[in-house]
Design a protein around this motif. Structure first.
Motif, PDB file in Angstrom:
ATOM      1  N   ALA A 351      -4.047  47.722  88.684  1.00 34.85           N
ATOM      2  CA  ALA A 351      -3.105  46.667  89.014  1.00 34.85           C
ATOM      3  C   ALA A 351      -3.191  45.441  88.401  1.00 34.85           C
ATOM      4  CB  ALA A 351      -2.936  46.439  90.570  1.00 34.85           C
ATOM      5  N   ARG A 352      -2.034  45.051  87.634  1.00 31.00           N
ATOM      6  CA  ARG A 352      -2.230  43.378  87.078  1.00 31.00           C
ATOM      7  C   ARG A 352      -0.642  42.813  87.256  1.00 31.00           C
ATOM      8  NH1 ARG A 352      -0.740  44.772  81.506  1.00 31.00           N
ATOM      9  NH2 ARG A 352      -0.488  47.023  81.425  1.00 31.00           N
ATOM     10  N   GLU A 353      -0.716  41.545  86.502  1.00 29.53           N
ATOM     11  CA  GLU A 353       0.643  41.010  87.053  1.00 29.53           C
ATOM     12  C   GLU A 353       1.831  41.753  86.531  1.00 29.53           C
ATOM     13  OE1 GLU A 353       2.401  36.640  86.208  1.00 29.53           O
ATOM     14  OE2 GLU A 353       0.565  37.030  85.481  1.00 29.53           O
ATOM     15  N   GLU A 354       1.684  42.580  85.376  1.00 34.57           N
ATOM     16  CA  GLU A 354       2.788  43.326  84.910  1.00 34.57           C
ATOM     17  C   GLU A 354       3.262  44.182  85.800  1.00 34.57           C
ATOM     18  OE1 GLU A 354       0.805  41.121  81.673  1.00 34.57           O
ATOM     19  OE2 GLU A 354       0.036  42.495  83.254  1.00 34.57           O
ATOM     20  N   ASN A 355       2.348  45.057  86.509  1.00 31.23           N
ATOM     21  CA  ASN A 355       2.889  46.254  87.132  1.00 31.23           C
ATOM     22  C   ASN A 355       2.797  46.025  88.812  1.00 31.23           C
ATOM     23  OD1 ASN A 355      -0.077  46.467  87.743  1.00 31.23           O
ATOM     24  ND2 ASN A 355      -0.259  48.169  86.178  1.00 31.23           N
ATOM     25  N   ALA A 356       2.359  44.838  88.994  1.00 32.80           N
ATOM     26  CA  ALA A 356       2.090  44.691  90.714  1.00 32.80           C
ATOM     27  C   ALA A 356       3.221  44.950  91.422  1.00 32.80           C
ATOM     28  CB  ALA A 356       1.371  43.171  90.714  1.00 32.80           C
ATOM     29  N   GLN A 357       4.275  44.741  91.014  1.00 32.06           N
ATOM     30  CA  GLN A 357       5.512  45.131  91.932  1.00 32.06           C
ATOM     31  C   GLN A 357       5.782  46.594  92.001  1.00 32.06           C
ATOM     32  OE1 GLN A 357       7.453  42.841  93.498  1.00 32.06           O
ATOM     33  NE2 GLN A 357       6.224  41.256  92.590  1.00 32.06           N
ATOM     34  N   GLU A 358       5.407  47.484  91.151  1.00 26.47           N
ATOM     35  CA  GLU A 358       5.411  48.865  91.311  1.00 26.47           C
ATOM     36  C   GLU A 358       4.493  49.067  92.129  1.00 26.47           C
ATOM     37  OE1 GLU A 358       6.959  50.563  87.121  1.00 26.47           O
ATOM     38  OE2 GLU A 358       4.923  49.675  86.900  1.00 26.47           O
ATOM     39  N   VAL A 359       3.194  48.727  92.027  1.00 27.29           N
ATOM     40  CA  VAL A 359       2.155  49.162  92.897  1.00 27.29           C
ATOM     41  C   VAL A 359       2.215  48.678  94.348  1.00 27.29           C
ATOM     42  CG1 VAL A 359      -0.591  49.075  93.033  1.00 27.29           C
ATOM     43  CG2 VAL A 359       0.241  49.036  90.949  1.00 27.29           C
ATOM     44  N   LEU A 360       2.791  47.362  94.507  1.00 28.86           N
ATOM     45  CA  LEU A 360       3.154  47.167  95.788  1.00 28.86           C
ATOM     46  C   LEU A 360       3.995  48.119  96.523  1.00 28.86           C
ATOM     47  CD1 LEU A 360       2.681  45.425  98.179  1.00 28.86           C
ATOM     48  CD2 LEU A 360       4.329  43.506  97.369  1.00 28.86           C
ATOM     49  N   ALA A 361       5.268  48.185  95.885  1.00 26.84           N
ATOM     50  CA  ALA A 361       6.155  49.265  96.484  1.00 26.84           C
ATOM     51  C   ALA A 361       5.758  50.574  96.629  1.00 26.84           C
ATOM     52  CB  ALA A 361       7.277  49.399  95.165  1.00 26.84           C
ATOM     53  N   GLU A 362       4.730  51.086  95.798  1.00 30.38           N
ATOM     54  CA  GLU A 362       3.884  52.418  96.158  1.00 30.38           C
ATOM     55  C   GLU A 362       3.265  52.101  97.523  1.00 30.38           C
ATOM     56  OE1 GLU A 362       3.811  56.506  95.088  1.00 30.38           O
ATOM     57  OE2 GLU A 362       5.261  54.900  94.351  1.00 30.38           O
ATOM     58  N   LEU A 363       2.267  51.346  97.541  1.00 30.08           N
ATOM     59  CA  LEU A 363       1.740  51.054  98.687  1.00 30.08           C
ATOM     60  C   LEU A 363       2.431  50.866  99.970  1.00 30.08           C
ATOM     61  CD1 LEU A 363      -1.178  48.621  97.060  1.00 30.08           C
ATOM     62  CD2 LEU A 363      -1.503  51.079  97.523  1.00 30.08           C
ATOM     63  N   GLU A 364       3.469  50.439  99.886  1.00 25.74           N
ATOM     64  CA  GLU A 364       4.158  50.052 101.123  1.00 25.74           C
ATOM     65  C   GLU A 364       4.641  51.511 101.635  1.00 25.74           C
ATOM     66  OE1 GLU A 364       7.269  47.389  99.792  1.00 25.74           O
ATOM     67  OE2 GLU A 364       6.093  45.694 100.551  1.00 25.74           O
ATOM     68  N   GLU A 365       5.124  52.427 100.649  1.00 27.87           N
ATOM     69  CA  GLU A 365       5.603  53.730 101.053  1.00 27.87           C
ATOM     70  C   GLU A 365       4.306  54.501 101.579  1.00 27.87           C
ATOM     71  OE1 GLU A 365       8.506  55.460 100.650  1.00 27.87           O
ATOM     72  OE2 GLU A 365       9.441  53.586  99.894  1.00 27.87           O
ATOM     73  N   TYR A 366       3.176  54.338 101.241  1.00 33.37           N
ATOM     74  CA  TYR A 366       2.036  54.981 101.542  1.00 33.37           C
ATOM     75  C   TYR A 366       1.722  54.378 103.037  1.00 33.37           C
ATOM     76  CZ  TYR A 366       1.358  56.115  96.807  1.00 33.37           C
ATOM     77  OH  TYR A 366       1.286  56.555  95.525  1.00 33.37           O
ATOM     78  N   ALA A 367       1.940  53.154 103.319  1.00 33.69           N
ATOM     79  CA  ALA A 367       1.645  52.761 104.786  1.00 33.69           C
ATOM     80  C   ALA A 367       2.479  53.233 105.852  1.00 33.69           C
ATOM     81  CB  ALA A 367       1.962  51.215 104.558  1.00 33.69           C
ATOM     82  N   SER A 368       3.597  54.135 105.543  1.00 29.05           N
ATOM     83  CA  SER A 368       4.210  54.707 106.587  1.00 29.05           C
ATOM     84  C   SER A 368       4.250  56.276 106.618  1.00 29.05           C
ATOM     85  CB  SER A 368       5.732  54.469 106.153  1.00 29.05           C
ATOM     86  OG  SER A 368       6.193  54.972 104.786  1.00 29.05           O
ATOM     87  N   GLU A 369       2.841  56.721 105.915  1.00 26.22           N
ATOM     88  CA  GLU A 369       2.647  57.959 106.062  1.00 26.22           C
ATOM     89  C   GLU A 369       1.914  58.499 107.191  1.00 26.22           C
ATOM     90  OE1 GLU A 369       2.648  60.639 103.699  1.00 26.22           O
ATOM     91  OE2 GLU A 369       3.424  59.422 101.944  1.00 26.22           O
ATOM     92  N   VAL A 370       1.797  59.809 107.432  1.00 25.92           N
ATOM     93  CA  VAL A 370       1.236  60.236 109.032  1.00 25.92           C
ATOM     94  C   VAL A 370      -0.288  60.228 109.072  1.00 25.92           C
ATOM     95  CG1 VAL A 370       3.455  61.342 109.325  1.00 25.92           C
ATOM     96  CG2 VAL A 370       1.556  62.514 108.117  1.00 25.92           C
ATOM     97  N   ASP A 371      -0.981  60.446 107.829  1.00 25.28           N
ATOM     98  CA  ASP A 371      -2.284  60.412 107.784  1.00 25.28           C
ATOM     99  C   ASP A 371      -3.007  58.922 107.966  1.00 25.28           C
ATOM    100  OD1 ASP A 371      -5.193  60.402 106.374  1.00 25.28           O
ATOM    101  OD2 ASP A 371      -4.758  62.484 106.288  1.00 25.28           O
TER     102      ASP A 371
END
Length: 728
Positions: A351-371
């Protein structure tokens, strides 16, 4: 072939020793084509495969060793491999047959004979093998030579000193220039196995031999290529041009279909890059290494995990390798949890400044998983992303607040934990979210989350109006809390008292907590901290305020990085078990020799600055002379005497280097791993000529504690280096 396998399946039935013995004896009478013996031996081998003990048939089976049929001879030799070492009193019966087969016209039989003998590490067999092995190493047939090369490694394992005296290691070295690529690969494999032992011969290559090995690379099998590529790490370039030339020849192997060949090629390239100064070539190699690593992620989950653990090391040393491929590590719905967690860590690393938004969006999706475990790591990764990439911190805080509003217990607790670190990373910037955190105080039941919230209450007690009430509620269960929470509560209450020293409620609260900590708690850390706070507050509250409320250093991501010297060492084990554990093999494999970069004129200055020195263990040269008679009845010892009226032992030849060898003979496993080798011990007390009375200094052992005088820390020069697993 499939028909033959189907027919042999019927032999896998449990049989009795007496029946097999009777069938073997009956086959000797009328068995011109040896079909009966073959059938019985197949049944015996099948029972061995199933785990049944067939050793009582040893004498009966070896009667078939003279049979001219190759298939029967193979089964007899397989039987000997299984039970030869357990029959040292009968093994001499087959040695004449071994020697006869070693001189057979058929190269398959010659190779079979020496291979079987090398599997039986019994002195009488090893002695008989020596002359035959020397002849087979120079055999005209390459199949026999390549088999003999592996046999040398087995003989060396059984008796290293005898193998050296017989000159087998020198013969192996000569085979490195054999015209057959398979023979060369096997010779390299044998020398590598010998060189990887702590007590083995050090295996090094010069430029000429290294070029010969690279020339044999194209004609070798996949496993032969792996051994040859791995052996390049034993070549130390003396000039930048040599390393660059070899790297250009190795790059071709990155296109290989075998994942092991790809990882070993990357290992060789990473090693050679330490000896280059051509920045353009280094960048080109990093660019070429990226696609093969991403391709490994299309394999099965097991191969994926191995690749991910290696990638985690590689991107810490060479971040440009995969800097634009963060999307390749986004988790799939059907990934196993261990693959998801490994990908999550790599996403954070890339993760760096250029791709931080993509990584954050992906992490937000993972935070709603069931595991649950995966969600916890995802929430924690959001906080770590805020700490690492400052421009993305605002978005990360908004995401964490959204997650806290879900009221899911484990999500809220992970969010509180990372928020504490964000406060330390950006002091005075995000304190407006504290009320939102306080609303969820009752939802915290895990020690780490509760300790984080207590730290926030204490640190910002001057800005939280009801901080004394909140801490009073938490202190109610002080004696039942884990030590982690108790320590946090103790410090928070002291901070509250410093901020609100005029409040009677605060005075009563701090007095109660300090009294509990110093009188009712058995934990020495907690008790000592309680005494320290109490003394500071009693003697000089102003100084206590300066110490307790001192400005904290801002948290950085430097602590996430592995030590550079340890990282260079681990990269020398890319593709091995050490790269999965993130520990050097000598720390978990007995008798494994360590690896480290070797200094040379071509070594980069940055690599030389963190160079780890390897030291092979040696036998201790010290001698300890203990004079006097044997044990006697214990009596009261006189001054200057040890127990039992014996003079205290005197150590002879006690130079510093000798002392270190003796003391570290077990712990100094070849440098390099988790023991922090390469750093001075820092406890050089000079030569020891006489052992002092071990109880002489007990009178002042507690003097520092009683008089409260700071004492210097002894031996501060040593450095422990446990390499913690980077996967959170």
């Amino acid at each position: 072939m499939s028909t033959q396998q189907g027919q042999d399946a019927k032999f896998f039935q449990r049989g009795k020793i007496e029946e097999f013995r009777a069938e073997l004896q009956a086959a000797e009478a009328k068995d011109k084509k040896y079909q009966k013996r073959k059938t019985v031996l197949k049944k015996i081998v099948a029972n061995i495969t199933m785990g049944n003990d067939m050793s009582p048939l040893f004498h009966d089976v070896i009667q078939c060793i003279g049979t001219p049929l190759l298939e029967i001879k193979k089964m007899v030799y397989l039987f000997l491999v299984s039970y030869g070492r357990s029959k040292p009193d009968q093994i001499h019966l087959v040695i004449p047959s071994f020697l006869q087969d070693c001189n057979d016209r058929n190269p398959l039989i010659r190779a079979l004979a020496i291979r079987t003998m090398s599997y039986i590490p019994i002195p009488v067999v090893t002695e008989a093998l020596s002359d035959q092995l020397r002849h087979c190493l120079k055999d005209r047939d390459p199949y026999v030579r390549k088999t003999a090369a592996i046999c040398v490694a087995k003989v060396y394992t059984a008796d290293p000193r005898k193998a050296e005296r017989k000159g087998f290691v020198e013969l192996l070295r000569d085979m490195l220039i054999d015209e057959n690529a398979t023979v060369v690969a096997n010779a390299v494999a044998a020398l590598s196995e010998i060189g990887d032992r702590q007590d083995g011969v050090i295996f090094k290559l010069n430029l000429t031999i290294a070029n010969r090995l690279l020339a044999a690379l194209g004609e070798s099998s996949e496993w032969g290529q792996i051994y040859i590529l791995d052996s390049l790490l034993r070549y130390v370039p003396e000039q930048h041009a040599d390393a660059e030339m070899m790297a250009e020849r190795v790059i071709v192997q990155l296109q290989h279909a075998n994942s092991a060949v790809v990882l070993t090629s990357i290992k060789a390239l990473l090693y050679l890059m330490n000896y280059m100064d051509n920045r353009r070539l280094i960048d080109y190699i990093c660019k070429k290494m990226g696609p093969p690593l991403v391709t490994l992620l299309s394999s099965g989950p097991e191969v994926q995990y191995v690749a991910l653990r290696n990638i985690l090391l590689i991107i810490q040393r060479r971040p440009t390798v995969l800097k634009n491929d963060v999307k390749a590590f986004f988790c799939k719905y059907n990934d196993p949890i261990y693959v998801k967690l490994a990908k999550l860590e790599i996403m954070y690393r890339l993760a760096r400044e250029e791709n931080a938004q993509e990584v954050l969006a992906e992490l937000e999706e993972y935070a709603s998983e069931v595991d649950v475990d995966f969600v916890r790591k995802a929430v924690r990764s959001i906080g770590r992303l805020a700490i690492k990439v400052e421009p993305a911190a605002n978005k990360c805080i908004e995401s964490l607040l959204t997650l806290i509003e879900t009221k899911v217990t484990y999500v809220v607790q992970e969010a509180v934990i990372v928020t504490k670190d964000i406060f330390r990373r950006y002091p005075g910037k995000y304190e407006g979210i504290i009320p939102k955190l306080c609303e969820n105080l009752d939802a915290l039941d895990e020690p780490e989350a509760k300790a984080a919230m207590v730290w926030i209450l204490g640190q910002f007690a001057d800005k939280i109006e009801n901080a004394d009430e909140l801490l009073d509620d938490l202190v109610y269960s002080f004696l039942d809390e884990p030590a982690e929470v108790q320590l946090a509560l103790l410090t928070a209450v002291v901070k509250l008292f410093i901020y609100k020293s005029q409040s009677e409620v605060t005075k009563a609260l701090v007095h109660k907590v300090l009294k509990w900590a110093t009188e009712d708690i058995d934990n020495p850390d907690l008790r000592d901290r309680g005494f320290m706070y109490w003394r500071m507050l009693a003697m000089n509250p102003a100084v206590a305020a300066e110490i307790v409320l001192a400005e904290k250093p801002a948290i950085t991501t430097d602590s996430d990085r592995m030590d550079r010297g340890a990282l260079d060492q681990l990269l020398l084990h890319t593709g091995s078990l050490g790269s999965i554990y993130h520990k050097n093999p000598e720390t978990f494999i007995r008798n494994a020799a360590g690896r480290a970069l070797i200094d040379s004129p071509a070594l980069n200055a940055n690599s030389r600055a963190v160079l780890v020195t390897l030291a092979r263990p040696q036998l201790p040269p010290m001698t300890i002379n203990v004079s006097g008679p044997g044990p006697v009845e214990p009596t009261r010892p006189q001054p200057g005497e040890g127990p039992n009226n014996l003079p205290l032992p005197t150590i002879v030849e006690s130079s510093r280097s000798d002392e270190r060898d003796l003391l570290d003979i077990e712990g100094d496993d070849g440098a390099g791993g988790d023991s922090g080798e390469g750093y001075p011990d820092g406890d050089d007390d000079g030569p020891v000529t006489k052992a002092a009375d071990p109880y002489a200094s007990l009178g002042g052992a507690f003097g520092g504690y009683v008089t409260d005088v700071p004492q210097p820390v002894a031996g501060g020069g040593s450095r422990g280096g446990d390499l913690d697993d980077l996967l959170f």
